[in-house]
Design a protein around this motif. Structure first.
Motif, PDB file in Angstrom:
ATOM      1  N   ALA A  38      14.119  13.828 -10.309  1.00  0.00           N
ATOM      2  CA  ALA A  38      14.395  12.460 -10.777  1.00  0.00           C
ATOM      3  C   ALA A  38      13.315  12.005 -11.757  1.00  0.00           C
ATOM      4  O   ALA A  38      13.622  11.404 -12.807  1.00  0.00           O
ATOM      5  N   SER A  39      12.060  12.286 -11.446  1.00  0.00           N
ATOM      6  CA  SER A  39      10.966  11.921 -12.343  1.00  0.00           C
ATOM      7  C   SER A  39      11.044  12.706 -13.650  1.00  0.00           C
ATOM      8  O   SER A  39      10.777  12.178 -14.737  1.00  0.00           O
ATOM      9  N   TRP A  40      11.391  13.970 -13.563  1.00  0.00           N
ATOM     10  CA  TRP A  40      11.554  14.814 -14.751  1.00  0.00           C
ATOM     11  C   TRP A  40      12.639  14.232 -15.667  1.00  0.00           C
ATOM     12  O   TRP A  40      12.455  14.154 -16.883  1.00  0.00           O
ATOM     13  N   ARG A  41      13.761  13.855 -15.079  1.00  0.00           N
ATOM     14  CA  ARG A  41      14.866  13.315 -15.881  1.00  0.00           C
ATOM     15  C   ARG A  41      14.471  12.037 -16.618  1.00  0.00           C
ATOM     16  O   ARG A  41      14.981  11.759 -17.709  1.00  0.00           O
ATOM     17  N   ALA A  42      13.591  11.263 -16.013  1.00  0.00           N
ATOM     18  CA  ALA A  42      13.198   9.974 -16.610  1.00  0.00           C
ATOM     19  C   ALA A  42      12.084  10.110 -17.635  1.00  0.00           C
ATOM     20  O   ALA A  42      11.737   9.137 -18.312  1.00  0.00           O
ATOM     21  N   ASP A  43      11.523  11.308 -17.787  1.00  0.00           N
ATOM     22  CA  ASP A  43      10.363  11.508 -18.649  1.00  0.00           C
ATOM     23  C   ASP A  43      10.780  11.651 -20.119  1.00  0.00           C
ATOM     24  O   ASP A  43      11.595  12.520 -20.467  1.00  0.00           O
ATOM     25  N   THR A  44      10.218  10.830 -20.977  1.00  0.00           N
ATOM     26  CA  THR A  44      10.470  10.919 -22.416  1.00  0.00           C
ATOM     27  C   THR A  44       9.165  11.169 -23.177  1.00  0.00           C
ATOM     28  O   THR A  44       9.041  10.820 -24.354  1.00  0.00           O
ATOM     29  N   THR A  45       8.187  11.757 -22.507  1.00  0.00           N
ATOM     30  CA  THR A  45       6.877  12.018 -23.107  1.00  0.00           C
ATOM     31  C   THR A  45       6.985  12.801 -24.413  1.00  0.00           C
ATOM     32  O   THR A  45       6.231  12.556 -25.365  1.00  0.00           O
ATOM     33  N   LEU A  46       7.918  13.745 -24.470  1.00  0.00           N
ATOM     34  CA  LEU A  46       8.050  14.578 -25.663  1.00  0.00           C
ATOM     35  C   LEU A  46       8.940  13.941 -26.719  1.00  0.00           C
ATOM     36  O   LEU A  46       9.246  14.574 -27.740  1.00  0.00           O
ATOM     37  N   GLY A  47       9.364  12.699 -26.460  1.00  0.00           N
ATOM     38  CA  GLY A  47      10.171  11.997 -27.445  1.00  0.00           C
ATOM     39  C   GLY A  47      11.651  12.296 -27.369  1.00  0.00           C
ATOM     40  O   GLY A  47      12.433  11.825 -28.207  1.00  0.00           O
ATOM     41  N   THR A  48      12.064  13.040 -26.388  1.00  0.00           N
ATOM     42  CA  THR A  48      13.470  13.381 -26.209  1.00  0.00           C
ATOM     43  C   THR A  48      13.714  13.670 -24.734  1.00  0.00           C
ATOM     44  O   THR A  48      12.783  14.077 -24.020  1.00  0.00           O
ATOM     45  N   PRO A  49      14.935  13.457 -24.233  1.00  0.00           N
ATOM     46  CA  PRO A  49      15.207  13.757 -22.823  1.00  0.00           C
ATOM     47  C   PRO A  49      14.969  15.243 -22.521  1.00  0.00           C
ATOM     48  O   PRO A  49      15.278  16.112 -23.340  1.00  0.00           O
TER      49      PRO A  49
END
Length: 376
Positions: free
Chosen positions: A47-58
């Motif tokens: 769930a946390s991975w899915r919400a991560d946009t650190t790299l600027g893309t899903p």
């Protein structure tokens, strides 16, 4: 086959089916208390991975992205970006089929340290029950053992009874690969127990790796929920049906990173998992040992291009298990019977149900030759 033969075969099948039903019914009360809930779905922390946009893309969804696409995703990242994901989501990256092998080692080391810290805190928490504190203490000790220098942990999931995969050798340079798939009573706490050494996946893996003198890397894979004891779970395919896709995906993840197609060694109930996985399993060889059946009547029914081998020694109690499948009970024909069509592995020197990988046995010598491509 004449009418008399058909009648005799029919009588044997009915007797065997009745015996299977009796065994399961006789242990039903005990087995119901040990019915296992299979661990399925994506890695913990998804769930946390899915919400991560650190790299600027899903980020690619672990639940829907296949290992080959996942491998391509990681190849498109810089080393710094890969490292960032491992730090932010160690439980995902460490169990992500298709992720680079060294990155998975690093991520699992991080996940183990987090789990050890949390378990130690729970072990000291007087607000928890004594049983919960004991469970936490055991988990903390288990994590500490897996963090020992030199261990290569390719997967780690503490949920349920826990799952783990450990590597012997170097997957990046190995010309051959072997994967060990265990049977009943194996989980995070027992996969490398010191008792019954060659009945554990790590005992099998270490023995094969040593016998092969490093010519094959070996993975001890505990990536599915195994049955506990000899109750209903062991007599049905329910847990194997949940485990087979996990095995298929795991092997696909390895080959997607450039690792050779493996020889897969499947012990006891693990052979049921391998039989169900066979049509989609990217393996060079499929070796079943001490097998109760693979949910197929003949080797052709496995629909695999892998070479199929079978081993069973005369002292193995599994030979007394009825090799039938009826009303969901039993696992079908005996793979060690010549009529099944598998290639025979000699096992005259092996003793009992867990002696196939014991040093000095003819079965281990044959396994070594299969793993290193000498036998084909």
């Amino acid at each position: 086959m004449g009418l008399g033969s058909w009648k005799r075969r029919g009588r044997r099948t009915l007797v065997a089916a009745a015996l299977t039903t009796t065994i399961v019914a006789g242990t039903a009360g005990w087995a119901s208390g040990h019915r296992q809930s299979p661990l399925t779905g994506p890695p913990p922390g998804t769930a946390s991975w899915r919400a991560d946009t650190t790299l600027g893309t899903p980020l690619p969804d672990p639940a829907t992205t296949g290992p080959r696409r996942m491998a391509a995703f990681f190849r498109g990242l810089s080393a710094s970006e890969q490292h960032t994901l491992a730090v932010r989501h160690p439980s995902v990256v460490g169990n992500l089929d298709g992720a680079p092998v060294p990155l998975r080692y690093d991520a699992n080391s991080r996940a183990l340290r987090v789990a050890r810290s949390e378990a130690r805190a729970d072990a000291r928490d007087t607000g928890l029950t004594p049983q919960a504190r004991t469970t936490a203490r055991v988990l903390a000790e288990r994590c500490a053992e897996l963090l020992a220098p030199g261990r290569r942990i390719l997967a780690f999931d503490p949920r349920g009874r826990g799952q783990v995969a450990e590597v012997y050798g170097d997957l990046r340079t190995a010309r051959h690969l072997s994967v060990i798939v265990p049977g009943s009573d194996i989980d995070l706490g027992s996969f490398d127990r010191t008792s019954d050494r060659y009945g554990t996946p790590t005992g099998m893996a270490k023995s094969l790796y040593k016998a092969a003198r490093g010519r094959t890397a070996v993975v001890a894979w505990v990536g599915y929920t195994t049955p506990v004891g000899l109750g209903a779970d062991a007599a049905t395919g329910r847990l194997a049906e949940a485990g087979a896709p996990r095995l298929t995906r795991f092997v696909q993840g390895l080959t997607a990173t450039g690792v050779p197609q493996p020889a897969v060694f499947c012990h006891s109930y693990g052979s049921v998992v391998c039989g169900l996985a066979a049509p989609g399993l990217a393996a060079s060889d499929l070796v079943v040992l001490g097998s109760p059946g693979v949910r197929a009547d003949h080797v052709a029914d496995l629909h695999t291009r892998a070479r199929v081998w079978a081993a069973r020694d005369d002292s193995d109690w599994i030979s007394k298990v009825p090799h039938v499948e009826l009303f969901g009970l039993g696992h079908g024909a005996d793979p060690a019977d010549p009529s099944f069509g598998a290639r025979r592995v000699p096992a005259e020197d092996a003793k009992g149900h867990t002696g196939y990988f014991a040093p000095g046995t003819d079965s281990l010598r044959a396994f070594t030759d299969i793993a290193t491509g000498v036998l084909s």
